[in-house]
Design an enzyme around this catalytic site. Structure first.
Site, PDB file in Angstrom:
ATOM      1  N   ASN A   9       0.906  -1.160   0.063  1.00 59.12           N
ATOM      2  CA  ASN A   9      -0.051  -0.133  -0.029  1.00 59.12           C
ATOM      3  C   ASN A   9       0.968   1.241  -0.139  1.00 59.12           C
ATOM      4  O   ASN A   9       1.487   1.627   0.917  1.00 59.12           O
ATOM      5  CB  ASN A   9      -0.927  -0.092   1.328  1.00 59.12           C
ATOM      6  N   LYS A  11       0.078   4.321  -0.373  1.00 56.52           N
ATOM      7  CA  LYS A  11      -0.566   5.446   0.543  1.00 56.52           C
ATOM      8  C   LYS A  11      -0.286   6.739  -0.732  1.00 56.52           C
ATOM      9  O   LYS A  11      -0.376   6.535  -1.703  1.00 56.52           O
ATOM     10  CB  LYS A  11      -0.138   5.649   1.785  1.00 56.52           C
ATOM     11  N   HIS A  95      -9.248   1.065   5.141  1.00 56.87           N
ATOM     12  CA  HIS A  95      -8.013   1.183   5.714  1.00 56.87           C
ATOM     13  C   HIS A  95      -8.222   1.989   7.077  1.00 56.87           C
ATOM     14  O   HIS A  95      -9.065   2.819   6.894  1.00 56.87           O
ATOM     15  CB  HIS A  95      -7.155   1.858   4.863  1.00 56.87           C
ATOM     16  N   GLU A  97      -6.676   4.616   8.164  1.00 53.23           N
ATOM     17  CA  GLU A  97      -6.453   5.946   7.781  1.00 53.23           C
ATOM     18  C   GLU A  97      -7.617   6.649   7.200  1.00 53.23           C
ATOM     19  O   GLU A  97      -7.982   7.558   7.625  1.00 53.23           O
ATOM     20  CB  GLU A  97      -5.216   6.054   6.818  1.00 53.23           C
ATOM     21  N   GLU A 167      -5.124  -5.180  10.666  1.00 55.12           N
ATOM     22  CA  GLU A 167      -4.155  -4.019  11.097  1.00 55.12           C
ATOM     23  C   GLU A 167      -4.292  -3.354  12.183  1.00 55.12           C
ATOM     24  O   GLU A 167      -5.168  -2.393  12.171  1.00 55.12           O
ATOM     25  CB  GLU A 167      -4.185  -3.298   9.745  1.00 55.12           C
ATOM     26  N   GLY A 173       2.607   2.179  10.650  1.00 58.82           N
ATOM     27  CA  GLY A 173       3.554   3.127  10.451  1.00 58.82           C
ATOM     28  C   GLY A 173       4.272   3.663  11.695  1.00 58.82           C
ATOM     29  O   GLY A 173       4.721   4.721  11.764  1.00 58.82           O
ATOM     30  N   SER A 213       3.524  -2.149  10.401  1.00 57.90           N
ATOM     31  CA  SER A 213       4.986  -2.493  10.494  1.00 57.90           C
ATOM     32  C   SER A 213       5.611  -3.562  10.124  1.00 57.90           C
ATOM     33  O   SER A 213       6.760  -4.140  10.785  1.00 57.90           O
ATOM     34  CB  SER A 213       5.723  -1.803  11.748  1.00 57.90           C
TER      35      SER A 213
HETATM   36  C1  PEP Z   1      -0.618   0.143   5.988  1.00 58.69           C
HETATM   37  O1  PEP Z   1      -0.368   1.308   5.410  1.00 58.69           O
HETATM   38  O2  PEP Z   1      -1.467  -0.812   5.635  1.00 58.69           O
HETATM   39  C2  PEP Z   1       0.442  -0.420   6.985  1.00 58.69           C
HETATM   40  C3  PEP Z   1       0.573  -1.430   7.397  1.00 58.69           C
HETATM   41  O3  PEP Z   1       1.319   0.458   7.027  1.00 58.69           O
HETATM   42  P1  PEP Z   1       2.883   0.053   7.692  1.00 58.69           P
HETATM   43  O4  PEP Z   1       3.711  -1.037   7.155  1.00 58.69           O
HETATM   44  O5  PEP Z   1       3.997   1.214   7.164  1.00 58.69           O
HETATM   45  O6  PEP Z   1       2.840   0.072   9.295  1.00 58.69           O
END
Ligand code: PEP
Length: 250
Positions: A9, A11, A95, A97, A167, A173, A213
């Site tokens: 992803n 983003k 997601h 976010e 997640e 992040g 992460s």
């Molecule tokens: C994500 O954007 O879905 C995500 C898991 O980001 P990161 O791997 O940076 O934590």
């Protein structure tokens, strides 16, 4: 178990030139990953350029969201038909976010999910608890509410086509990854919940990704957990070597 799905992803990152370079670097090595399916989800405006860069390589293209109406007066929105038109096979929905920064509810995710399925896209529905919810012992309840709300009204056939990404919001992040045990516990709960909602066969067919992460150095332990069928990767998907190292771990 299904082949692991390793999804990037991107983003709201990259320029067009960077997106094309990243996609080209991944595509150049994608043939080596016979045991995993690869997916990249660039920003909307670079989808066509990334599709061209991928060419015939075994890397699927996905979008980071879609609107639930097919066309019309919805300024700024992008339909599932448009995504298919530029070569997408997958779409990320709900997601964290979008849920927490843009206020998307389970009802909105559910509307989008139904339209995505109708159009033939494979939806990746994201669920996950906030840190305060985990600390209050509410993780299982939050996940149940998000899964039942986001997938409400789906037939068993439709349900088998959905991918779910767990997640934990506190791990996205932040560099704070869930322990393999924490991921395994939620994934086992998810599988059980899906078996209750549909049936054990359907539950077994739904791919469950972990996201939060994921990096080359923690990927193999996470991906080795029972019920973890792949990863949704943010930060580490912006470096071709890291993304491919995670795919190799899968
Ligand atoms: C994500 O954007 O879905 C995500 C898991 O980001 P990161 O791997 O940076 O934590």
């Amino acid at each position: 178990m299904a082949r692991p799905l390793i999804a990037g992803n991107w983003k709201m990152n990259t320029t067009q030139a960077e997106a094309v370079a990243l996609a080209s670097a991944i595509a150049a090595q994608a043939g080596q990953f016979e045991r995993a399916d690869l997916l990249v989800c660039p920003p909307y405006v670079y989808l066509s350029a990334v599709a061209t860069a991928i060419g015939d390589a075994p890397v699927a293209l996905g979008a980071q969201d879609a609107y639930h109406e097919p066309s019309g007066a919805f300024t700024g929105e992008i339909s599932t038909g448009m995504l298919l038109d530029v070569g997408c096979r997958y779409v990320i929905l709900g997601h964290s976010e979008r849920r927490h920064t843009l206020g998307e509810t389970n009802e909105i995710v559910n509307q989008k999910l139904k339209v995505a399925l109708q159009s033939g896209l494979i939806p990746i529905v994201c669920v996950g608890e906030l840190l305060e919810e985990r600390e209050a012992g509410r993780t299982a309840a939050v996940i149940r509410e998000q899964v039942t709300g986001s997938l409400a009204g789906l037939t068993t056939t439709d349900a088998t086509r959905v991918v779910i990404a767990y997640e934990p919001v506190w791990a996205i992040g932040t560099g704070k990854v869930a322990t393999p045990e924490q991921a395994a516990e939620v994934h086992a709960d998810l599988r059980k919940l899906l078996a209750e909602e549909y049936n054990p066969e359907v539950a077994g067919e739904i791919r469950l990704l972990y996201g939060g992460s994921v990096k080359p150095d923690n990927a193999s332990e996470l991906l080795a957990q029972e019920n973890v069928d792949g990863a949704l990767i943010g930060g580490a998907s912006l470096k071709a070597d890291d993304f491919l190292a995670i795919a190799a771990a899968g």
